[in-house]
Enzyme design. Sequence first.
Site, PDB file in Angstrom:
ATOM      1  N   GLU A  17       0.845  -1.201   0.000  1.00  0.00           N
ATOM      2  CA  GLU A  17       0.000   0.000   0.000  1.00  0.00           C
ATOM      3  C   GLU A  17       0.877   1.246   0.000  1.00  0.00           C
ATOM      4  OE1 GLU A  17      -3.570   0.103   2.461  1.00  0.00           O
ATOM      5  OE2 GLU A  17      -2.927   2.073   3.196  1.00  0.00           O
ATOM      6  N   ARG A 107     -16.384   3.138   3.052  1.00  0.00           N
ATOM      7  CA  ARG A 107     -17.200   4.280   3.468  1.00  0.00           C
ATOM      8  C   ARG A 107     -16.319   5.508   3.700  1.00  0.00           C
ATOM      9  NH1 ARG A 107     -19.190   4.873   9.520  1.00  0.00           N
ATOM     10  NH2 ARG A 107     -16.980   5.415   9.581  1.00  0.00           N
ATOM     11  N   GLN A 175      -7.459  -4.345   8.367  1.00  0.00           N
ATOM     12  CA  GLN A 175      -6.781  -3.336   9.168  1.00  0.00           C
ATOM     13  C   GLN A 175      -5.523  -3.977   9.750  1.00  0.00           C
ATOM     14  OE1 GLN A 175      -5.822  -0.501   9.818  1.00  0.00           O
ATOM     15  NE2 GLN A 175      -7.775   0.430  10.442  1.00  0.00           N
TER      16      GLN A 175
HETATM   17  P1  FAD Z   1     -18.202   0.304   6.688  1.00  0.00           P
HETATM   18  O1  FAD Z   1     -18.008  -1.063   6.215  1.00  0.00           O
HETATM   19  O2  FAD Z   1     -19.349   1.080   6.151  1.00  0.00           O
HETATM   20  O3  FAD Z   1     -18.276   0.261   8.273  1.00  0.00           O
HETATM   21  C1  FAD Z   1     -18.207   1.445   9.065  1.00  0.00           C
HETATM   22  C2  FAD Z   1     -18.924   1.202  10.399  1.00  0.00           C
HETATM   23  O4  FAD Z   1     -20.325   1.104  10.146  1.00  0.00           O
HETATM   24  C3  FAD Z   1     -18.525  -0.102  11.090  1.00  0.00           C
HETATM   25  O5  FAD Z   1     -18.566   0.105  12.474  1.00  0.00           O
HETATM   26  C4  FAD Z   1     -19.613  -1.076  10.659  1.00  0.00           C
HETATM   27  O6  FAD Z   1     -19.789  -2.131  11.600  1.00  0.00           O
HETATM   28  C5  FAD Z   1     -20.833  -0.168  10.578  1.00  0.00           C
HETATM   29  N1  FAD Z   1     -21.821  -0.595   9.599  1.00  0.00           N
HETATM   30  C6  FAD Z   1     -21.605  -1.067   8.355  1.00  0.00           C
HETATM   31  N2  FAD Z   1     -22.780  -1.342   7.747  1.00  0.00           N
HETATM   32  C7  FAD Z   1     -23.763  -1.030   8.634  1.00  0.00           C
HETATM   33  C8  FAD Z   1     -25.189  -1.081   8.582  1.00  0.00           C
HETATM   34  N3  FAD Z   1     -25.842  -1.533   7.507  1.00  0.00           N
HETATM   35  N4  FAD Z   1     -25.885  -0.675   9.676  1.00  0.00           N
HETATM   36  C9  FAD Z   1     -25.238  -0.217  10.790  1.00  0.00           C
HETATM   37  N5  FAD Z   1     -23.892  -0.142  10.881  1.00  0.00           N
HETATM   38  C10 FAD Z   1     -23.153  -0.542   9.809  1.00  0.00           C
HETATM   39  N6  FAD Z   1      -9.821   5.593   4.591  1.00  0.00           N
HETATM   40  C11 FAD Z   1      -9.643   6.575   3.666  1.00  0.00           C
HETATM   41  O7  FAD Z   1     -10.170   7.675   3.832  1.00  0.00           O
HETATM   42  N7  FAD Z   1      -8.872   6.356   2.537  1.00  0.00           N
HETATM   43  C12 FAD Z   1      -8.270   5.171   2.288  1.00  0.00           C
HETATM   44  O8  FAD Z   1      -7.600   5.006   1.273  1.00  0.00           O
HETATM   45  C13 FAD Z   1      -8.443   4.110   3.260  1.00  0.00           C
HETATM   46  N8  FAD Z   1      -7.881   2.891   3.052  1.00  0.00           N
HETATM   47  C14 FAD Z   1      -8.110   1.866   3.961  1.00  0.00           C
HETATM   48  C15 FAD Z   1      -7.577   0.603   3.692  1.00  0.00           C
HETATM   49  C16 FAD Z   1      -7.807  -0.463   4.568  1.00  0.00           C
HETATM   50  C17 FAD Z   1      -7.231  -1.810   4.241  1.00  0.00           C
HETATM   51  C18 FAD Z   1      -8.569  -0.251   5.752  1.00  0.00           C
HETATM   52  C19 FAD Z   1      -8.800  -1.370   6.723  1.00  0.00           C
HETATM   53  C20 FAD Z   1      -9.103   1.017   6.029  1.00  0.00           C
HETATM   54  C21 FAD Z   1      -8.888   2.083   5.135  1.00  0.00           C
HETATM   55  N9  FAD Z   1      -9.441   3.355   5.352  1.00  0.00           N
HETATM   56  C22 FAD Z   1      -9.249   4.373   4.414  1.00  0.00           C
HETATM   57  C23 FAD Z   1     -10.182   3.653   6.577  1.00  0.00           C
HETATM   58  C24 FAD Z   1     -11.722   3.447   6.428  1.00  0.00           C
HETATM   59  O9  FAD Z   1     -12.225   4.392   5.520  1.00  0.00           O
HETATM   60  C25 FAD Z   1     -12.327   3.648   7.816  1.00  0.00           C
HETATM   61  O10 FAD Z   1     -11.969   2.577   8.656  1.00  0.00           O
HETATM   62  C26 FAD Z   1     -13.827   3.909   7.847  1.00  0.00           C
HETATM   63  O11 FAD Z   1     -14.160   4.388   9.151  1.00  0.00           O
HETATM   64  C27 FAD Z   1     -14.709   2.700   7.601  1.00  0.00           C
HETATM   65  O12 FAD Z   1     -14.750   2.336   6.294  1.00  0.00           O
HETATM   66  P2  FAD Z   1     -15.462   0.927   5.874  1.00  0.00           P
HETATM   67  O13 FAD Z   1     -15.489   0.893   4.418  1.00  0.00           O
HETATM   68  O14 FAD Z   1     -14.833  -0.168   6.605  1.00  0.00           O
HETATM   69  O15 FAD Z   1     -16.921   1.236   6.459  1.00  0.00           O
END
Ligand code: FAD
Length: 296
Positions: A17, A107, A175
Amino acid sequence: MLIRDLLSRTRPAISFEIFPPKPETPIETVFTTVAGLKELSPDFISVTYGAGGSSRDRTVEIASAVQNRWGLVALAHLTCMGSSPAEVEKVMEDLEGEGVCNVLAMRGDPRPEGGESHFHHASDLIRHIRRGHFRDFSLGAAAYPEGHPESASPEEDLVHLKEKVDAGADFLITQLFFDNEIFFRFMERIRSMGIAVPVMAGIMPVLNARQIGRIVSLCGASIPPRFARIMSRYEQTPEALAEAGMAYATEQIIDLLSWGADGIHLYTMNRPDVAKRIMESISTVRRTLNGGSPGN
Ligand code: FAD
């Protein structure tokens, strides 16, 4: 190449990454990083995404260079919090125009300015992409072996992880974590829930004491006693701490590969020298598992 196809025949896979440099820093700085990483034969390189305009454009530009200038497979990160469907589609269109068809769909973190968002969760974004013109992209999603910091419990987070896979995620990237046992338990749980897609285990070599505080406050990764001991012993000696951090990451990777992890995603922090040292330490392990050459 689509990452879902790559992962169906390359196990274990190794990905790196990188992040775009700040707007005031010339973009060429990251190209030196990519050139250094290419020598290590990664299966793909992912490029992080910032929600701001110039940062967003840089993700597309760097992912394109990874693929078109260096001939590597690129994965572009994409977040949807605060973006409209049209904005998301514009980024996808730009990526498609450059031949980049792999997206890590997330997200993103809530913006300080708040406001309404069309997309509430990563699963909304994945569903949206799978319904439209870009449905054939290979899509990854983020996974949290210790649970996402916002979720009420790791179990609840797993339910939402399954929603992302059911919505169309082809693979997961985790993560970072410092305790492999947590990852092994996480894998057992998701496999028993029917989540069958490949999972890349996220590993970050810790190189300085400041980094540890930031990691714990941002992602809440737990620090096992063995790791805490090493870090506190060398806290005042940066070179020793960096050496110990790389050795710890290397050991974690060897253990994960021996266990049978689908792949390793190394958070390189744009440090090809660090990635090189770690990859050199596992070169024979990697060759042995790939039945020949690295990246085979
Ligand atoms: P989601 O999957 O939407 O989850 C977010 C929260 O909402 C979780 O607590 C989940 O349990 C909850 N949730 C999900 N669906 C529902 C539902 N239907 N109802 C109620 N609750 C729900 N961030 C950046 O800005 N840029 C990047 O390039 C970036 N790269 C990343 C790469 C990796 C490998 C990882 C692990 C993280 C990265 N992040 C990045 C951080 C990420 O954007 C954050 O962790 C963010 O807070 C959550 O994104 P997500 O897609 O996991 O969210």
